[in-house]
Scaffold this motif. Sequence first.
Motif, short mmCIF file in Angstrom:
data_model
loop_
_atom_site.label_atom_id
_atom_site.label_comp_id
_atom_site.label_asym_id
_atom_site.label_seq_id
_atom_site.Cartn_x
_atom_site.Cartn_y
_atom_site.Cartn_z
N LEU A 6 0.70 -1.28 0.03
CA LEU A 6 -0.18 0.12 0.06
C LEU A 6 0.81 1.26 -0.02
O LEU A 6 0.52 2.26 -0.75
CB LEU A 6 -1.11 -0.03 1.02
N LEU A 7 1.81 1.22 0.88
CA LEU A 7 2.75 2.38 0.79
C LEU A 7 3.58 2.49 -0.75
O LEU A 7 3.59 3.67 -1.06
CB LEU A 7 3.84 2.31 1.77
N VAL A 8 3.81 1.65 -1.20
CA VAL A 8 4.64 1.52 -2.48
C VAL A 8 3.59 2.07 -3.27
O VAL A 8 3.82 3.03 -4.52
CB VAL A 8 5.25 0.34 -2.98
N LEU A 9 2.24 1.81 -3.37
CA LEU A 9 1.32 2.14 -4.31
C LEU A 9 1.03 3.59 -4.08
O LEU A 9 0.65 4.48 -5.06
CB LEU A 9 0.12 1.54 -4.29
N LEU A 10 1.03 4.20 -2.81
CA LEU A 10 0.74 5.54 -2.59
C LEU A 10 1.78 6.31 -3.33
O LEU A 10 1.62 7.62 -3.82
CB LEU A 10 0.54 5.70 -1.24
N LEU A 11 2.98 5.93 -2.93
CA LEU A 11 4.30 6.65 -3.39
C LEU A 11 4.24 6.59 -5.04
O LEU A 11 4.57 7.84 -5.51
CB LEU A 11 5.60 6.16 -3.01
N LEU A 12 3.87 5.72 -5.72
CA LEU A 12 4.03 5.47 -7.09
C LEU A 12 2.85 6.53 -7.52
O LEU A 12 3.11 7.36 -8.61
CB LEU A 12 3.42 4.17 -7.58
N ILE A 13 1.70 6.55 -6.95
CA ILE A 13 0.81 7.77 -7.20
C ILE A 13 1.16 9.15 -7.25
O ILE A 13 1.11 9.92 -7.98
CB ILE A 13 -0.61 7.47 -6.54
N VAL A 14 1.85 9.43 -6.10
CA VAL A 14 2.36 10.69 -5.67
C VAL A 14 3.45 11.01 -6.97
O VAL A 14 3.21 12.19 -7.34
CB VAL A 14 3.25 10.71 -4.27
N PHE A 15 4.48 9.91 -7.24
CA PHE A 15 5.23 10.46 -7.95
C PHE A 15 4.67 10.51 -9.58
O PHE A 15 5.49 10.94 -10.50
CB PHE A 15 6.61 9.48 -7.95
N PHE A 16 3.58 9.71 -9.99
CA PHE A 16 3.12 10.10 -11.24
C PHE A 16 2.39 11.33 -11.36
O PHE A 16 2.51 11.90 -12.35
CB PHE A 16 2.07 8.92 -11.24
N ILE A 17 2.19 12.04 -10.32
CA ILE A 17 1.47 13.25 -10.28
C ILE A 17 2.76 14.35 -10.14
O ILE A 17 2.81 15.25 -11.18
CB ILE A 17 0.54 13.58 -8.93
N VAL A 18 3.52 14.37 -9.53
CA VAL A 18 4.70 15.41 -9.45
C VAL A 18 5.85 15.13 -10.32
O VAL A 18 6.33 16.06 -10.07
CB VAL A 18 5.07 15.49 -7.90
N GLY A 19 6.11 14.08 -10.55
CA GLY A 19 7.15 13.83 -11.58
C GLY A 19 8.35 13.48 -11.03
O GLY A 19 8.55 13.02 -9.80
N SER A 20 9.45 13.47 -11.71
CA SER A 20 10.74 12.77 -11.31
C SER A 20 11.47 13.55 -10.42
O SER A 20 12.36 13.26 -9.77
CB SER A 20 11.49 12.54 -12.48
N GLY A 21 11.43 15.26 -10.77
CA GLY A 21 12.23 16.03 -9.85
C GLY A 21 13.34 16.55 -10.64
O GLY A 21 13.71 16.31 -11.84
N ARG A 22 14.18 17.35 -10.10
CA ARG A 22 15.09 18.04 -10.54
C ARG A 22 16.54 17.25 -10.62
O ARG A 22 17.44 17.25 -11.57
CB ARG A 22 15.67 19.35 -9.43
N TYR A 23 16.54 16.32 -9.67
CA TYR A 23 17.61 15.11 -9.78
C TYR A 23 17.38 13.94 -10.69
O TYR A 23 17.17 13.13 -10.12
CB TYR A 23 18.27 14.93 -8.49
N SER A 24 17.04 14.20 -11.95
CA SER A 24 16.69 12.92 -12.75
C SER A 24 17.17 13.40 -14.37
O SER A 24 17.39 14.29 -14.62
CB SER A 24 15.19 12.92 -12.56
#
Length: 148
Positions: free
Chosen positions: A116-134
């Motif tokens: 469940l934690l991994v699923l929630l983190l995936l949803i968060v990063f799907f929305i906010v993207g990969s970020g500056r260090y990518s």
Amino acid sequence: MNLIHRIEHWGDAHHPRWMDAVRIVLGIIIFAKGVSFIADTDSVARLLENTHFQLSIWSAVHYIAFAHLVGGIFIALGLVTRVAIAFQLPILFGAVFFVNITNGFSFLNSEFWFSLLVLLLLIVFFIVGSGRYSLDHEMRRPGNKRWF
């Protein structure tokens, strides 16, 4: 500007730098899970058989292992992150709601809470993207051609 570009712009503008470290760790964890699936494909097949999965069990096992291996590396590097996450979401959705729910919602079911934690983190990063260090951010810098 369409909806996807607006979400991508919002995610780039509201992305703290510590989230990049979380994204990298998440990618490494997903990659490690893919390695463990490759090491013991029989247990993954038994897990899928218990859910009465209608498609071919072995094709599902290979999809899960391949998506975790390649997707984990892509998420950790920040390379086409949203696409890599899109391949992970059905797997984690199935893990949370079909595989781990058979053991119940108890606090003792640590695999359920981890999924469940991994699923929630995936949803968060799907929305906010990969970020500056990518690698996504590096390819978007002026002078770099966008290849996707």
